[in-house]
Design an enzyme around this catalytic site. Structure first.
Site, PDB file in Angstrom:
ATOM      1  N   HIS A   1      55.600  33.564  45.376  1.00 50.46           N
ATOM      2  CA  HIS A   1      55.438  32.125  45.601  1.00 50.46           C
ATOM      3  C   HIS A   1      55.553  31.349  44.281  1.00 50.46           C
ATOM      4  O   HIS A   1      54.565  31.237  43.541  1.00 50.46           O
ATOM      5  CB  HIS A   1      54.089  31.836  46.258  1.00 50.46           C
TER       6      HIS A   1
ATOM      7  N   GLU B   1      55.709  28.223  43.945  1.00 50.17           N
ATOM      8  CA  GLU B   1      55.080  26.903  44.059  1.00 50.17           C
ATOM      9  C   GLU B   1      53.616  26.899  43.623  1.00 50.17           C
ATOM     10  O   GLU B   1      53.050  25.825  43.376  1.00 50.17           O
ATOM     11  CB  GLU B   1      55.207  26.371  45.495  1.00 50.17           C
TER      12      GLU B   1
ATOM     13  N   CYS C   1      59.374  34.147  50.147  1.00 56.24           N
ATOM     14  CA  CYS C   1      58.547  35.040  50.948  1.00 56.24           C
ATOM     15  C   CYS C   1      59.150  35.216  52.345  1.00 56.24           C
ATOM     16  O   CYS C   1      60.206  35.823  52.475  1.00 56.24           O
ATOM     17  CB  CYS C   1      57.105  34.523  50.987  1.00 56.24           C
TER      18      CYS C   1
END
Length: 374
Positions: free
Chosen positions: A175, A177, A85
């Site tokens: 993202h 994660e 990002c």
């Protein structure tokens, strides 16, 4: 002994709410990592000697004049770099690309069309070349840096992923994660294991072995005191120290009168009788309740409880004249938040997380076996 710190990932934090999740995921993969603020020095990075670097997301805009940038050394360290990002955006800007404020802010689910073969997306393909991801961004990369290629697109974000395979630089606008990105852990595994070449030695068994060895090396034959509450952190510290130094560990259980029914008895039964720890119970209920009388503010209560605990614990420690070390259950989020609060990069943390917070008059060394752990 297995060296669990031989391979390690450095995560530079640009302020995303998800940054600690990146560290959690890397640890889950089985690789040690540390989370640092973005404005570290070249020398600090050299000293850490990372196997790979991840640049986190963040709330700032790369189009603003004084927005955060990664240290230039990140791109000259000859290690793989993954920008997530904001991390992708600053990578693009710093390497000669361009970002712009998007007309269409993306937040939430998106489908990324994977283009061009890339090591980061290896084995993520379900047959349709699409990846279900979680987006959260306002800016977007509009011009690639030299030698980069587009590796992922969405209808509103033509450069949703990019890579320079020759230098092992990768950027993703989403993202990986968060669990909403369905193949996110596999993508991070591709980066950490396959691209960076990290061995997955960060396992519970190896961490225990490492912690016990380091405790023995640090304290030798000295005696150690620990405030054992029965909570997870202090209990794990107690058992690690007991394994390492046995009866040289003195556990002090301060019964403050604020516990659940019979909890004090259960702590003594568990750690004294079952595990055989050297434990002393201090009945301090009247002292705590006396200090808390008529106090209603939660933060004021926490500070009073903390102060009284230190006073009671100090009184007990004075009886143990051979003790040279204090053990604490400091864990890694405490370390991150404590460091951030000192630099003005985090909100005030609750006062019961007293990281390394020994009173000056307690002249004891500090043992923190969990300091690297979430």
């Amino acid at each position: 002994m297995t060296n669990i710190h031989n391979h390690k990932i450095l995560i530079l934090d640009f302020g995303s709410q998800y940054t600690q999740l990146i560290a959690r995921r890397v640890r889950e993969i089985g690789v040690y990592c540390e989370l640092w603020a973005w404005d570290v020095t070249e020398q600090q990075i050299r000293d850490f000697n990372p196997t790979g670097i991840i640049l986190s997301g963040g709330p700032e805009s790369t189009t603003e004049e004084n927005s955060p940038r990664a240290p230039e050394y990140v791109f000259n360290a000859s290690v793989p770099v993954l920008g997530i990002c904001y991390g992708m955006q600053t990578m693009a800007m710093q390497l000669g690309g361009l970002t712009e404020t998007s007309d269409h802010r993306e937040f939430g689910y998106a489908s990324v069309l994977m283009e061009n073969a890339t090591a980061l997306f290896a084995d993520l393909n379900d047959g349709d070349n699409k990846l279900d991801v979680w987006m959260s961004h306002g800016d977007k990369v509009t011009r690639l840096p030299q030698n980069f290629q587009v590796t992922g697109t969405t209808p509103t974000c033509p450069i949703a992923a990019m890579s320079d395979e020759s230098r092992h630089f990768y950027g993703v606008q989403f993202h990986p994660e968060v669990t909403h990105t369905k193949k996110g852990l596999e993508l991070l595994t591709n980066f950490v294991v396959n691209i960076c070449g990290c061995e997955t030695k960060w396992t519970a068994e190896n961490i225990i072995e490492d912690a016990v060895a380091r405790i023995k090396e640090q304290v030798g034959d000295d005696e150690v005191i620990l405030g054992l509450s029965g909570g997870v952190d202090s209990s794990v510290v107690a058992l690690l120290l007991h394994r390492a130094i046995g009866k040289n560990l003195h556990c002090v259980f301060v019964d403050n009168g604020l516990l659940r029914l019979n909890e004090g008895d259960q702590v003594m039964e568990m750690f004294g009788n079952k595990f055989g720890l050297n434990i002393t119970r201090v009945d301090a209920e009247s002292r705590f309740l006396g200090e808390l009388a008529s106090v209603s503010d939660p933060e004021a209560k926490r500070k009073i409880i903390g102060k009284v605990f230190v006073d009671v614990f100090d009184d007990e420690s004075k009886k143990l004249t051979k003790v040279k070390w204090l053990a604490q259950g400091t864990i890694y989020p405490d370390v991150i938040e404590s460091a951030a609060s000192k630099t003005g990069k985090a909100h005030v943390i609750k006062s019961h997380h007293n990281v390394g917070g020994l009173p000056d008059y307690m002249k004891l060394g500090l043992v923190e076996p969990l300091r690297e752990l979430f």
